[in-house]
Scaffold this motif. Structure first.
Motif, PDB file in Angstrom:
ATOM      1  N   PHE A   1      11.053   6.995   2.744  1.00  0.00           N
ATOM      2  CA  PHE A   1      11.807   7.706   3.827  1.00  0.00           C
ATOM      3  C   PHE A   1      12.877   6.969   4.505  1.00  0.00           C
ATOM      4  N   ILE A   2      12.802   5.686   4.343  1.00  0.00           N
ATOM      5  CA  ILE A   2      14.032   4.833   4.945  1.00  0.00           C
ATOM      6  C   ILE A   2      15.103   4.873   3.634  1.00  0.00           C
ATOM      7  N   LEU A   3      14.858   5.023   2.482  1.00  0.00           N
ATOM      8  CA  LEU A   3      15.932   5.527   1.573  1.00  0.00           C
ATOM      9  C   LEU A   3      16.597   6.902   1.557  1.00  0.00           C
TER      10      LEU A   3
ATOM     11  N   LEU B   1      21.052   9.989   3.803  1.00  0.00           N
ATOM     12  CA  LEU B   1      21.660  10.991   4.821  1.00  0.00           C
ATOM     13  C   LEU B   1      22.755  10.282   5.437  1.00  0.00           C
ATOM     14  N   LEU B   2      22.653   9.024   5.868  1.00  0.00           N
ATOM     15  CA  LEU B   2      23.406   8.508   6.594  1.00  0.00           C
ATOM     16  C   LEU B   2      24.876   8.204   5.868  1.00  0.00           C
ATOM     17  N   PHE B   3      24.718   7.846   4.435  1.00  0.00           N
ATOM     18  CA  PHE B   3      26.003   7.758   3.473  1.00  0.00           C
ATOM     19  C   PHE B   3      26.527   9.131   3.263  1.00  0.00           C
ATOM     20  N   ALA B   4      25.599  10.211   3.153  1.00  0.00           N
ATOM     21  CA  ALA B   4      26.240  11.514   2.916  1.00  0.00           C
ATOM     22  C   ALA B   4      27.091  11.849   4.189  1.00  0.00           C
ATOM     23  N   PHE B   5      26.618  11.672   5.517  1.00  0.00           N
ATOM     24  CA  PHE B   5      27.224  11.926   6.529  1.00  0.00           C
ATOM     25  C   PHE B   5      28.773  11.345   6.658  1.00  0.00           C
TER      26      PHE B   5
ATOM     27  N   GLY C   1       1.017  -1.078  -0.096  1.00  0.00           N
ATOM     28  CA  GLY C   1       0.012   0.021  -0.030  1.00  0.00           C
ATOM     29  C   GLY C   1       0.834   1.136  -0.026  1.00  0.00           C
ATOM     30  N   ILE C   2       0.233   2.590  -0.216  1.00  0.00           N
ATOM     31  CA  ILE C   2       0.779   3.772  -0.185  1.00  0.00           C
ATOM     32  C   ILE C   2       1.661   3.774   1.224  1.00  0.00           C
ATOM     33  N   GLY C   3       1.432   3.563   2.367  1.00  0.00           N
ATOM     34  CA  GLY C   3       2.083   3.587   3.628  1.00  0.00           C
ATOM     35  C   GLY C   3       3.477   3.179   3.429  1.00  0.00           C
ATOM     36  N   ALA C   4       3.471   1.870   3.016  1.00  0.00           N
ATOM     37  CA  ALA C   4       4.518   1.127   2.905  1.00  0.00           C
ATOM     38  C   ALA C   4       5.567   1.775   1.869  1.00  0.00           C
ATOM     39  N   LYS C   5       5.127   2.222   0.714  1.00  0.00           N
ATOM     40  CA  LYS C   5       5.605   2.831  -0.390  1.00  0.00           C
ATOM     41  C   LYS C   5       6.205   4.027   0.217  1.00  0.00           C
ATOM     42  N   LEU C   6       5.558   4.879   1.159  1.00  0.00           N
ATOM     43  CA  LEU C   6       6.260   5.980   1.742  1.00  0.00           C
ATOM     44  C   LEU C   6       7.337   5.928   2.847  1.00  0.00           C
ATOM     45  N   ALA C   7       7.169   4.774   3.526  1.00  0.00           N
ATOM     46  CA  ALA C   7       8.087   4.281   4.363  1.00  0.00           C
ATOM     47  C   ALA C   7       9.392   3.958   3.805  1.00  0.00           C
ATOM     48  N   ALA C   8       9.249   3.084   2.762  1.00  0.00           N
ATOM     49  CA  ALA C   8      10.396   2.875   1.869  1.00  0.00           C
ATOM     50  C   ALA C   8      11.099   4.029   1.461  1.00  0.00           C
TER      51      ALA C   8
END
Length: 156
Positions: free
Chosen positions: A87-89, A94-98, A78-85
């Motif tokens: 935001f995880i991306l 952000l972690l790699f950039a840091f 669903g759309i919730g899982a897609k948005l969660a994926a």
């Protein structure tokens, strides 16, 4: 064929856009290898200019081994899982950039410079992944429409 296109086209388009941005920059012909690692846009361009074939191979491997399998798993959710994926991306970017920014950051330049590097590196990654997701979405829509026209079941 669909999986092959999803592996090849998104990195090809993303790297082509970056290549055009670097190649048609006024500084392209003056980039040198000793400028890499300075933590500036110019040093990033120098790194890309000299290592783009290796970066493209890494992009293809990442697309094949990680992104396409995750795409097929998230596509049916669903759309919730897609948005969660998504935001995880973004968090992973952000972690790699840091990490990358901290490695190339010189402490003499101050924390403000580190923050600018993190924002720059994060934005490059986010733009690449948004383009990647858009291309895969367009491929999905286009290939599904072609399958409907031929009156066959779309395959993964």
């Amino acid at each position: 064929m669909r999986k092959f296109l999803k592996v090849l086209l998104p990195p090809l388009i993303g790297f082509t856009v970056l290549f055009i941005a670097v190649r048609y920059s006024s500084e392209y012909y003056t980039l040198r290898t000793d400028e890499m690692g300075e933590g500036t846009v110019r040093s990033f361009m120098a790194y890309y200019r000299f290592f783009w074939p290796l970066l493209f191979v890494v992009g293809l491997l990442t697309q094949f081994l990680i992104i396409v399998p995750v795409w097929y798993k998230v596509k049916i959710k669903g759309i919730g899982a897609k948005l969660a994926a998504f935001f995880i991306l973004c968090f992973i970017c952000l972690l790699f950039a840091f990490g990358i920014s901290y490695i190339i950051w010189e402490q003499r330049s101050g924390y403000y410079h580190l923050l600018k590097l993190i924002i720059f590196m994060t934005s490059i990654q986010i733009v690449y992944w948004v383009m990647n997701i858009l291309v895969m979405s367009l491929l999905n829509v286009r290939l599904d429409q072609d399958a409907e026209k031929k009156d066959i079941e779309p395959t993964e």
